[in-house]
Design a protein around this motif. Sequence first.
Motif, PDB file in Angstrom:
ATOM      1  N   ILE A   1      -6.668 -51.613 -37.168  1.00 10.15           N
ATOM      2  CA  ILE A   1      -6.482 -52.000 -38.521  1.00 10.15           C
ATOM      3  C   ILE A   1      -7.826 -51.797 -39.406  1.00 10.15           C
ATOM      4  O   ILE A   1      -8.630 -52.350 -38.939  1.00 10.15           O
ATOM      5  N   HIS A   2      -7.472 -51.206 -40.360  1.00 15.27           N
ATOM      6  CA  HIS A   2      -8.752 -50.943 -41.283  1.00 15.27           C
ATOM      7  C   HIS A   2      -8.674 -52.068 -42.161  1.00 15.27           C
ATOM      8  O   HIS A   2      -7.642 -52.373 -43.036  1.00 15.27           O
ATOM      9  N   LEU A   3     -10.081 -52.682 -42.448  1.00 15.01           N
ATOM     10  CA  LEU A   3     -10.037 -53.810 -43.163  1.00 15.01           C
ATOM     11  C   LEU A   3     -11.219 -53.369 -44.256  1.00 15.01           C
ATOM     12  O   LEU A   3     -12.315 -53.364 -44.260  1.00 15.01           O
ATOM     13  N   ASP A   4     -10.824 -53.273 -45.724  1.00 12.19           N
ATOM     14  CA  ASP A   4     -11.512 -53.036 -46.746  1.00 12.19           C
ATOM     15  C   ASP A   4     -12.335 -54.074 -47.532  1.00 12.19           C
ATOM     16  O   ASP A   4     -11.492 -54.926 -48.321  1.00 12.19           O
ATOM     17  N   ILE A   5     -13.439 -54.104 -47.261  1.00  4.76           N
ATOM     18  CA  ILE A   5     -14.297 -55.291 -47.939  1.00  4.76           C
ATOM     19  C   ILE A   5     -15.022 -54.978 -49.027  1.00  4.76           C
ATOM     20  O   ILE A   5     -15.771 -54.127 -49.136  1.00  4.76           O
TER      21      ILE A   5
ATOM     22  N   VAL B   1     -13.962 -52.794 -39.585  1.00  4.27           N
ATOM     23  CA  VAL B   1     -14.290 -53.373 -40.881  1.00  4.27           C
ATOM     24  C   VAL B   1     -14.984 -52.355 -41.771  1.00  4.27           C
ATOM     25  O   VAL B   1     -16.110 -52.039 -41.391  1.00  4.27           O
ATOM     26  N   HIS B   2     -14.461 -51.853 -42.777  1.00  2.00           N
ATOM     27  CA  HIS B   2     -15.297 -51.070 -43.677  1.00  2.00           C
ATOM     28  C   HIS B   2     -16.045 -52.068 -45.056  1.00  2.00           C
ATOM     29  O   HIS B   2     -15.169 -52.352 -45.721  1.00  2.00           O
ATOM     30  N   LEU B   3     -17.158 -52.195 -44.827  1.00  2.00           N
ATOM     31  CA  LEU B   3     -18.085 -52.827 -45.943  1.00  2.00           C
ATOM     32  C   LEU B   3     -18.516 -52.189 -47.103  1.00  2.00           C
ATOM     33  O   LEU B   3     -19.533 -51.229 -46.954  1.00  2.00           O
ATOM     34  N   MET B   4     -17.843 -52.334 -48.035  1.00  2.00           N
ATOM     35  CA  MET B   4     -18.037 -51.565 -49.457  1.00  2.00           C
ATOM     36  C   MET B   4     -18.907 -52.660 -50.127  1.00  2.00           C
ATOM     37  O   MET B   4     -18.232 -53.158 -51.122  1.00  2.00           O
ATOM     38  N   VAL B   5     -20.193 -53.008 -49.874  1.00  2.00           N
ATOM     39  CA  VAL B   5     -20.718 -54.151 -50.270  1.00  2.00           C
ATOM     40  C   VAL B   5     -22.305 -53.879 -50.514  1.00  2.00           C
ATOM     41  O   VAL B   5     -22.632 -53.000 -49.553  1.00  2.00           O
TER      42      VAL B   5
ATOM     43  N   ILE C   1     -11.563 -40.407 -41.606  1.00  3.98           N
ATOM     44  CA  ILE C   1     -11.300 -40.133 -42.787  1.00  3.98           C
ATOM     45  C   ILE C   1     -10.233 -41.133 -43.862  1.00  3.98           C
ATOM     46  O   ILE C   1      -9.402 -41.556 -43.315  1.00  3.98           O
ATOM     47  N   ASP C   2     -10.948 -41.438 -45.105  1.00  2.00           N
ATOM     48  CA  ASP C   2     -10.450 -42.558 -45.612  1.00  2.00           C
ATOM     49  C   ASP C   2     -10.305 -42.006 -46.927  1.00  2.00           C
ATOM     50  O   ASP C   2     -11.174 -41.821 -47.864  1.00  2.00           O
ATOM     51  N   GLY C   3      -8.814 -42.527 -47.651  1.00  2.00           N
ATOM     52  CA  GLY C   3      -8.694 -42.135 -48.831  1.00  2.00           C
ATOM     53  C   GLY C   3      -7.903 -41.257 -49.427  1.00  2.00           C
ATOM     54  O   GLY C   3      -8.143 -39.870 -49.112  1.00  2.00           O
TER      55      GLY C   3
HETATM   56 ZN    ZN Z   1     -11.615 -47.939 -46.179  1.00  2.00          ZN
END
Ligand code: ZN
Length: 224
Positions: A32-36, A65-69, A174-176
């Motif tokens: 499960i991919h979690l976009d933060i 966990v994908h940290l976009m922070v 690969i994401d998006g």
């Molecule tokens: Zn993502």
Amino acid sequence: MLKKLAPSILDADFTCLRCEIKAIENGGADLIHLDIMDGHFVPNISFGPNIVRSIRSKTSLPLDVHLMVENPINHIDSFIKAGGDIITVHYETCLHLDRVIQTIRDRGVKCGIALNPATPLNVIEYIINKIDLLLLMTVNPGYGGQKFIPEMFNKITRAKEIINSHKKSIELEIDGGINLENLSQVINAGADIVVAGQTIFRSTKPEEIIKRMKAIIRESVKIN
Ligand code: ZN
Ligand code: DX5
């Protein structure tokens, strides 16, 4: 390497997360991919460790966990404590990337590095042997439902060549903007893990879409 599907819950129904997790599991997703998102590095705000903890208590699937922070080093421990199995930080957010990678590795979880679409691949040259996963953004991070940037096909192919030239096994994620039409092309270009958000959760039957995506992945692997 086993090819995997990672549904992103960014556009799931948060009033019924338990049903969404069930659909992910019943559909046969692999993680499960979690976009933060923090509203600074990216314009959008999503959710934090409490939601991750709730999800952890309802599934045994690995949590990606994908940290976009900004300053991700300040958040690593709370997302690991909440149940994250893979922690991915953006190259663009780390002044001291090597230190951030070391911090994640010291905690005994998998470490991923994400690159924005415009960031060249050579920035990973001196850290590639220290990571478990390379995430290539194929849209500009911040929102679900955007269009896949076509120039990214070449980047995926090149990233796979770089990974293959190293001894360590590193998963290419690969994401998006991935949908039922471009999925097999993304797999054929070299993806090991494919993230999908709106394709799954803006449909009326997320479980069926996951099954279809898994079937496409299996077929693409067979042809190669
Ligand atoms: Zn993502
Ligand atoms: C974008 C996120 C992605 C995104 C995927 O910033 O990192 O994980 O939510 O969603 P879709 O598949 O809708 O592009």
